[in-house]
Write an enzyme that holds these catalytic residues in place. Sequence first.
Site, PDB file in Angstrom:
ATOM      1  N   TYR A 141       0.483  -1.105   0.079  1.00  0.00           N
ATOM      2  CA  TYR A 141      -0.349   0.353   0.209  1.00  0.00           C
ATOM      3  C   TYR A 141       0.707   0.998  -0.032  1.00  0.00           C
ATOM      4  O   TYR A 141       1.990   1.290   0.817  1.00  0.00           O
ATOM      5  CB  TYR A 141      -0.732   0.040   0.814  1.00  0.00           C
ATOM      6  CG  TYR A 141      -1.649   0.809   1.436  1.00  0.00           C
ATOM      7  CD1 TYR A 141      -2.231   1.656  -0.125  1.00  0.00           C
ATOM      8  CD2 TYR A 141      -2.692   1.512   3.120  1.00  0.00           C
ATOM      9  CE1 TYR A 141      -3.598   2.792   0.554  1.00  0.00           C
ATOM     10  CE2 TYR A 141      -3.258   2.414   3.185  1.00  0.00           C
ATOM     11  CZ  TYR A 141      -3.680   3.099   2.309  1.00  0.00           C
ATOM     12  OH  TYR A 141      -4.092   4.554   1.912  1.00  0.00           O
ATOM     13  N   LYS A 169      -0.929  -1.380  -4.583  1.00  0.00           N
ATOM     14  CA  LYS A 169      -2.330  -0.150  -4.142  1.00  0.00           C
ATOM     15  C   LYS A 169      -1.402   0.722  -4.598  1.00  0.00           C
ATOM     16  O   LYS A 169      -0.784   1.527  -3.464  1.00  0.00           O
ATOM     17  CB  LYS A 169      -3.169  -1.004  -3.236  1.00  0.00           C
ATOM     18  CG  LYS A 169      -4.039   1.237  -2.806  1.00  0.00           C
ATOM     19  CD  LYS A 169      -5.124   0.611  -1.776  1.00  0.00           C
ATOM     20  CE  LYS A 169      -5.791   1.940  -1.580  1.00  0.00           C
ATOM     21  NZ  LYS A 169      -6.769   2.000   0.028  1.00  0.00           N
TER      22      LYS A 169
END
Length: 300
Positions: A141, A169
């Site tokens: 992330y 992500k």
Amino acid sequence: MKIKKIMHNIFKGLITALITPFKDNKLDLYALERIVKHQIKYEVDAVLIAGSTGESSSLSFEEYKLLLQTSVEIVNKCIPIISGCSSNNTTYARALAAESTKIGVDGFMASPPSYVKPTQHGIYKHFEALHEACNLPIMLYSAPTRSGVDFSDETILRLSKLPRILALKDCGVDLERPLRIRATVKKDFNILTGNDEVVLAFNAQGGVGWTSVASNIVPNICKELLEKWNKNDTKGALEIHQKLLPLYTALFVESNPIPIKYAAHYLGLCENEIRPPLTEASDSAKKQIENIITSLSIKI
């Protein structure tokens, strides 16, 4: 083979970064059921529990466990569940990952440790420790505006070589990045955007989906947008994207998840309760959110 199957089902398509509902400073499990079932109804590809949008930093360890356990029970294997396991304490992040595995989620996501400003080698060692702590597939992330530190392209490449690190992500603003990453990582490493407003541009550069805040309240429209994109109906996808742009703007007029929590409350999904140091939306933000919900005829 099992890991590849999980990756295909989870780290791709529309993943809703769910809000966490509270009532009287406790988890509101009845509202959680409404929220999760709304996602199941429109067949999102996965839900992300206890991420940034889910106010993970405000949860105690016991609340974190209860939130995941209840979500797993509600979902009942209808759609995959991804848990957030971010912490600036590697030992605590490992505990979150281990608990996620025990509870039975399908994968987890974690950001680089915030505030402590680790080196790239420190970031690598943090994720290596998480990788060793459990058997679940992992999504990196990248949220530099939140964590204050980011993966370098080289660190992403190194981490992608660990067998259970399967996706990234990316909440950054560098739209060249997916192209650069795509050129170096293994073929089955997926890249998704975490920014609603750039989903089409990001996917045109090599992304395979997005983790969405807006899909808390419009999962059906977000799902349709991606379906049109994946069918090469660029015009149709762009029309939907343009229609949603004012909503994306309204949902980030103040710090996430303040606006989406109010939008969900306005639509009857949960209380407008958010934990300090965050505060509820200002009157002007509320009005902007109400106006766009009305103009788009959004209903739950």
